[in-house]
Write a protein that holds these residues in place. Structure first.
Motif, PDB file in Angstrom:
ATOM      1  N   SER B 241       0.836  -1.204   0.000  1.00  0.00           N
ATOM      2  CA  SER B 241       0.000   0.000   0.000  1.00  0.00           C
ATOM      3  C   SER B 241       0.865   1.246   0.000  1.00  0.00           C
ATOM      4  N   GLU B 242       2.004   1.156   0.661  1.00  0.00           N
ATOM      5  CA  GLU B 242       2.950   2.278   0.685  1.00  0.00           C
ATOM      6  C   GLU B 242       3.435   2.577  -0.740  1.00  0.00           C
ATOM      7  N   ASP B 244       1.861   1.880  -3.517  1.00  0.00           N
ATOM      8  CA  ASP B 244       0.754   2.431  -4.295  1.00  0.00           C
ATOM      9  C   ASP B 244       0.567   3.909  -4.007  1.00  0.00           C
ATOM     10  N   SER B 245       0.611   4.274  -2.722  1.00  0.00           N
ATOM     11  CA  SER B 245       0.392   5.684  -2.391  1.00  0.00           C
ATOM     12  C   SER B 245       1.560   6.529  -2.877  1.00  0.00           C
ATOM     13  N   HIS B 246       2.751   5.944  -2.885  1.00  0.00           N
ATOM     14  CA  HIS B 246       3.923   6.673  -3.352  1.00  0.00           C
ATOM     15  C   HIS B 246       3.819   6.966  -4.844  1.00  0.00           C
ATOM     16  N   VAL B 248       1.108   7.375  -6.572  1.00  0.00           N
ATOM     17  CA  VAL B 248       0.094   8.403  -6.813  1.00  0.00           C
ATOM     18  C   VAL B 248       0.706   9.782  -6.618  1.00  0.00           C
ATOM     19  N   ASP B 249       1.583   9.899  -5.605  1.00  0.00           N
ATOM     20  CA  ASP B 249       2.208  11.187  -5.293  1.00  0.00           C
ATOM     21  C   ASP B 249       3.033  11.720  -6.456  1.00  0.00           C
TER      22      ASP B 249
END
Lengths: 108, 250
Positions: B241-242, B244-246, B248-249
């Motif tokens: 999940s980390e 994935d969120s990275h 997106v950033d």
């Protein structure tokens, strides 16, 4: 989890915070199984700092994708082990209730 | 699969959570609201040792002479906080055993304690560790390369733990066969005997792991194994999940 990304996306060093050999070694093992990977290794830069550096170099696939694949393969492996273990325990408990288990063959 | 499994031992020792006493205080102070957030269980211990007036005159045993001379975990009283009383019963939050000796008292002495228990992991402090020992080994493999007969068969069986080698009698000839290699302790005794050492091959099955997990009592050992797998699973999911969120950033 910042990545030491440069212009070449096939090589990267990932810093995983709050992790140690537990994840580092298993992840390195899984990633090395990937045929696209030329190099994968990890190190703990300093024993009193709780982080690991994971280096990945590939034949062309982006290193991030390789890491993602490694993590999901490790997840799948854990899920498989958990399911297998749970069914085995259940079977064992049932057999124990029926009284047809001979524990003399296995001490541990 | 190989490397993976050896880490479960470490996870078991270091990262499966259990409850343990974190702070105990002699004075009863109102709890700060800041402290409440990490407190998960409160125990009270109030014991006063007194003389037993009904004790026989010639008694010498402290258990007969005094009342409450031994303070055990049985004296611990769980105090539910907040909505804990609705969520848990006294059977859910309790010491592992009720007869663990905490202190010995004599008349005039008393204990008045409040104990705060928190949930933690063994990495932080060994008191949280849910296992006494957790270890693994590979399944030993014994191959008899040259047949061992008659006295050699008996001698071979002697070299291993009981039940590893079985001596069979076929057409009047005694012959050694491997019965159960799991019971072998890998003593390598066989290599001390020149007449036997070239007849047997000792090895390990590289992908067969035998885990030995000894729980401290809070959780049963099969639950502990499941929990340790879940810990590794959680680590993987966290970093996925980390990632994935990275992405997106950037």
């Amino acid at each position: 989890m910042p990545t030491g990304s440069q212009e070449d996306e096939t090589c990267a060093t990932f810093v995983l915070h709050e992790e140690d050999h537990t994840l580092g070694n298993s992840l390195r093992y899984i990633i090395m199984k990937n045929p696209d990977v030329i190099f994968c290794g990890y190190s703990i830069p300093h024993p009193s700092e709780n982080k690991i550096n994971l280096r990945i170099q590939t034949n062309g696939t982006p290193a991030v994708d390789v890491l993602r694949r490694g993590l999901s393969e490790l997840t799948a492996m854990c899920e498989h082990m958990l399911a297998t273990f749970e069914t085995a325990v259940e079977e064992h408990k049932e057999a124990q209730q029926n009284g047809d288990i001979d524990m003399s063959s296995a001490e541990d | 699969m190989l490397l993976l499994r050896m880490h479960y031992g470490v996870i078991l020792l270091a990262e499966v959570a259990t409850m343990a006493i974190e702070k105990s205080s002699f004075t009863i102070t109102p709890l700060l609201s800041k402290m409440r957030c990490w407190l998960t269980g409160l125990f009270e211990l109030k014991v006063k040792c007194i003389k037993n007036k009904n004790a026989p005159k010639n008694a010498t045993d402290p258990d007969e002479l005094f009342i409450h001379s031994k303070v055990t975990t049985d004296h611990l009283k769980w105090v539910p906080m907040g909505n804990q009383a609705r969520k848990y019963g006294p059977q859910d939050i309790r010491p592992v055993h009720n007869d663990i000796l905490i202190a010995k008292l004599r008349p005039g002495q008393e204990l008045d304690l409040k104990m705060h228990t928190v949930k933690g992991i063994g990495k932080d402090h060994a008191k949280f560790s849910p296992v006494a020992t957790a270890s693994y080994r590979l399944l030993p493999e014994i191959t008899i390369t040259k047949p061992c007969e008659e006295e050699l068969a008996d001698k071979l069986a002697e070299c291993f733990s009981e039940g590893v080698i079985r001596v069979e009698k076929n057409n009047g000839v005694k012959r050694a066969v491997v019965a159960n290699s799991r019971r072998d302790t890998c003593s390598r005794e066989i290599f001390r005997h020149d007449d036997l050492k070239n007849r047997v091959k000792l090895s390990r099955i590289r992908d067969h792991f035998i885990f030995s997990v000894e729980s401290t009592g809070a959780l049963s050992s099969d639950v502990l194994v499941c929990e340790s797998i879940k810990v590794l699973l959680g680590k993987c999911r966290h970093f996925l999940s980390e990632l994935d969120s990275h992405c997106v950033d950037t």
